[in-house]
Design a protein around this motif. Structure first.
Motif, mmCIF file in Angstrom:
data_model
loop_
_atom_site.group_PDB
_atom_site.id
_atom_site.type_symbol
_atom_site.label_atom_id
_atom_site.label_comp_id
_atom_site.label_asym_id
_atom_site.label_seq_id
_atom_site.Cartn_x
_atom_site.Cartn_y
_atom_site.Cartn_z
ATOM 1 N N SER A 130 0.825 -1.214 0.000
ATOM 2 C CA SER A 130 0.000 0.000 0.000
ATOM 3 C C SER A 130 0.857 1.262 0.000
ATOM 4 N N SER A 131 2.105 1.147 -0.427
ATOM 5 C CA SER A 131 2.971 2.321 -0.444
ATOM 6 C C SER A 131 3.773 2.383 -1.740
ATOM 7 N N TYR A 132 4.465 3.478 -1.952
ATOM 8 C CA TYR A 132 5.292 3.725 -3.126
ATOM 9 C C TYR A 132 4.512 3.517 -4.423
ATOM 10 N N GLU A 133 3.250 3.980 -4.432
ATOM 11 C CA GLU A 133 2.394 3.786 -5.599
ATOM 12 C C GLU A 133 2.954 4.508 -6.810
ATOM 13 N N PHE A 134 2.857 3.849 -7.959
ATOM 14 C CA PHE A 134 3.279 4.450 -9.209
ATOM 15 C C PHE A 134 2.164 5.357 -9.704
ATOM 16 N N LYS A 135 2.478 6.607 -9.945
ATOM 17 C CA LYS A 135 1.492 7.589 -10.397
ATOM 18 C C LYS A 135 1.523 7.651 -11.917
ATOM 19 N N GLY A 136 0.862 6.693 -12.544
ATOM 20 C CA GLY A 136 0.848 6.639 -13.990
ATOM 21 C C GLY A 136 0.323 5.304 -14.475
ATOM 22 N N ILE A 137 0.767 4.893 -15.653
ATOM 23 C CA ILE A 137 0.293 3.676 -16.304
ATOM 24 C C ILE A 137 1.483 2.757 -16.563
ATOM 25 N N VAL A 138 1.291 1.466 -16.307
ATOM 26 C CA VAL A 138 2.276 0.439 -16.636
ATOM 27 C C VAL A 138 1.617 -0.488 -17.641
ATOM 28 N N ASP A 139 2.299 -0.792 -18.730
ATOM 29 C CA ASP A 139 1.716 -1.647 -19.761
ATOM 30 C C ASP A 139 2.797 -2.536 -20.377
ATOM 31 N N GLU A 140 2.355 -3.602 -21.014
ATOM 32 C CA GLU A 140 3.243 -4.511 -21.742
ATOM 33 C C GLU A 140 4.398 -4.999 -20.859
ATOM 34 N N PHE A 141 4.102 -5.430 -19.637
ATOM 35 C CA PHE A 141 5.144 -5.896 -18.722
ATOM 36 C C PHE A 141 5.521 -7.329 -19.083
ATOM 37 N N THR A 142 6.824 -7.590 -19.262
ATOM 38 C CA THR A 142 7.299 -8.917 -19.634
ATOM 39 C C THR A 142 8.372 -9.409 -18.670
ATOM 40 N N ILE A 143 8.388 -10.717 -18.480
ATOM 41 C CA ILE A 143 9.430 -11.382 -17.690
ATOM 42 C C ILE A 143 10.041 -12.451 -18.590
ATOM 43 N N TRP A 144 11.358 -12.440 -18.693
ATOM 44 C CA TRP A 144 12.097 -13.379 -19.537
ATOM 45 C C TRP A 144 13.069 -14.161 -18.668
ATOM 46 N N ASN A 145 13.230 -15.449 -18.918
ATOM 47 C CA ASN A 145 14.193 -16.232 -18.137
ATOM 48 C C ASN A 145 15.521 -16.344 -18.888
ATOM 49 N N THR A 146 15.951 -15.219 -19.431
ATOM 50 C CA THR A 146 17.221 -15.140 -20.138
ATOM 51 C C THR A 146 17.760 -13.713 -20.029
ATOM 52 N N VAL A 147 19.039 -13.564 -20.266
ATOM 53 C CA VAL A 147 19.672 -12.249 -20.324
ATOM 54 C C VAL A 147 19.495 -11.744 -21.758
ATOM 55 N N LEU A 148 18.623 -10.763 -21.941
ATOM 56 C CA LEU A 148 18.434 -10.204 -23.275
ATOM 57 C C LEU A 148 19.681 -9.415 -23.678
ATOM 58 N N SER A 149 20.193 -9.683 -24.865
ATOM 59 C CA SER A 149 21.342 -8.947 -25.381
ATOM 60 C C SER A 149 20.897 -7.524 -25.742
ATOM 61 N N PRO A 150 21.855 -6.601 -25.904
ATOM 62 C CA PRO A 150 21.465 -5.254 -26.341
ATOM 63 C C PRO A 150 20.630 -5.272 -27.626
ATOM 64 N N ALA A 151 20.961 -6.151 -28.568
ATOM 65 C CA ALA A 151 20.190 -6.237 -29.812
ATOM 66 C C ALA A 151 18.764 -6.712 -29.541
ATOM 67 N N LYS A 152 18.585 -7.632 -28.587
ATOM 68 C CA LYS A 152 17.247 -8.135 -28.248
ATOM 69 C C LYS A 152 16.429 -7.080 -27.514
ATOM 70 N N VAL A 153 17.105 -6.248 -26.701
ATOM 71 C CA VAL A 153 16.420 -5.128 -26.043
ATOM 72 C C VAL A 153 15.951 -4.135 -27.101
ATOM 73 N N THR A 154 16.821 -3.841 -28.071
ATOM 74 C CA THR A 154 16.456 -2.936 -29.159
ATOM 75 C C THR A 154 15.271 -3.492 -29.943
ATOM 76 N N GLU A 155 15.286 -4.796 -30.189
ATOM 77 C CA GLU A 155 14.161 -5.427 -30.886
ATOM 78 C C GLU A 155 12.865 -5.258 -30.098
ATOM 79 N N LEU A 156 12.922 -5.441 -28.790
ATOM 80 C CA LEU A 156 11.732 -5.302 -27.950
ATOM 81 C C LEU A 156 11.245 -3.852 -27.919
ATOM 82 N N TYR A 157 12.165 -2.909 -27.850
ATOM 83 C CA TYR A 157 11.803 -1.489 -27.886
ATOM 84 C C TYR A 157 11.132 -1.137 -29.211
#
Length: 186
Positions: A130-157
């Motif tokens: 009930s604390s540290y509430e985010f004042k805004g919107i969170v969307d498209e949250f993903t969890i991956w069981n791998t270390v995304l490379s910089p190229a994979k982060v760019t692809e996701l962006y």
């Protein structure tokens, strides 16, 4: 989903899950600066000693708390970029054996070093209990069981365009995907 006081989404992921060699990403639309109170986009629902892993806004900057008992004052490398309020930003956290890398809009912004730990509770979106509430919107949250490379982060962006995570080249490593459809991805 706009986050209001005492409002959060329990992702039912964690409960002594080892946090190491994972990646987390989301689109965020921060609406208000709460200064030193801090706002958490994602965090364990119950923090044990040295079991912290939260993406946040603190003092108007993008931040990350990882493996420490309190707010970190400076990153290990890079700098904490300023938040642009009332605009969409892509935030990605990539954690290897000992370094947490934060990418803002597809580019590495800063790192923090840590010692591997386990989440003490489920991972929540939008607040810590009930604390540290985010004042805004969170969307498209993903969890991956791998270390995304910089190229994979760019692809996701995806050049600032929403990419349905099940169409990403690392789909086989996607273990969690929460969509609010505010960004209207297909």
């Amino acid at each position: 989903m706009p986050v209001v006081s005492n409002d959060r989404v329990d992702l039912a992921w964690g409960n002594t899950e080892a946090v190491k060699n994972d990646s987390f990403a989301c689109w965020v639309f921060p609406m208000e600066n709460t200064g030193t109170t801090g706002q958490m986009m994602f965090t364990p629902g119950n923090l044990g000693a040295n079991q912290r892993m939260y993406g946040s806004i603190y003092n108007g900057n993008w931040d990350l708390g990882v493996g420490a008992t309190g707010w970190a004052s400076s990153p290990s490398s890079g700098s904490l970029p300023s938040v642009t309020f009332n605009a969409w930003t892509h935030y990605c956290l990539v954690m290897d054996d000992e370094t947490a890398r934060v990418y803002i809009n597809g580019s590495q912004a800063f790192t923090r070093t840590y010692t591997a730990f386990s989440l003490a509770a489920d991972l929540d979106l939008g607040a810590y209990g009930s604390s540290y509430e985010f004042k805004g919107i969170v969307d498209e949250f993903t969890i991956w069981n791998t270390v995304l490379s910089p190229a994979k982060v760019t692809e996701l962006y995806n050049s600032g365009l929403t990419l349905n995570a099940i169409e990403h080249s690392e789909t086989s490593n996607l273990i969690g995907y929460w969509r609010n459809n505010v960004l209207t991805s297909d």
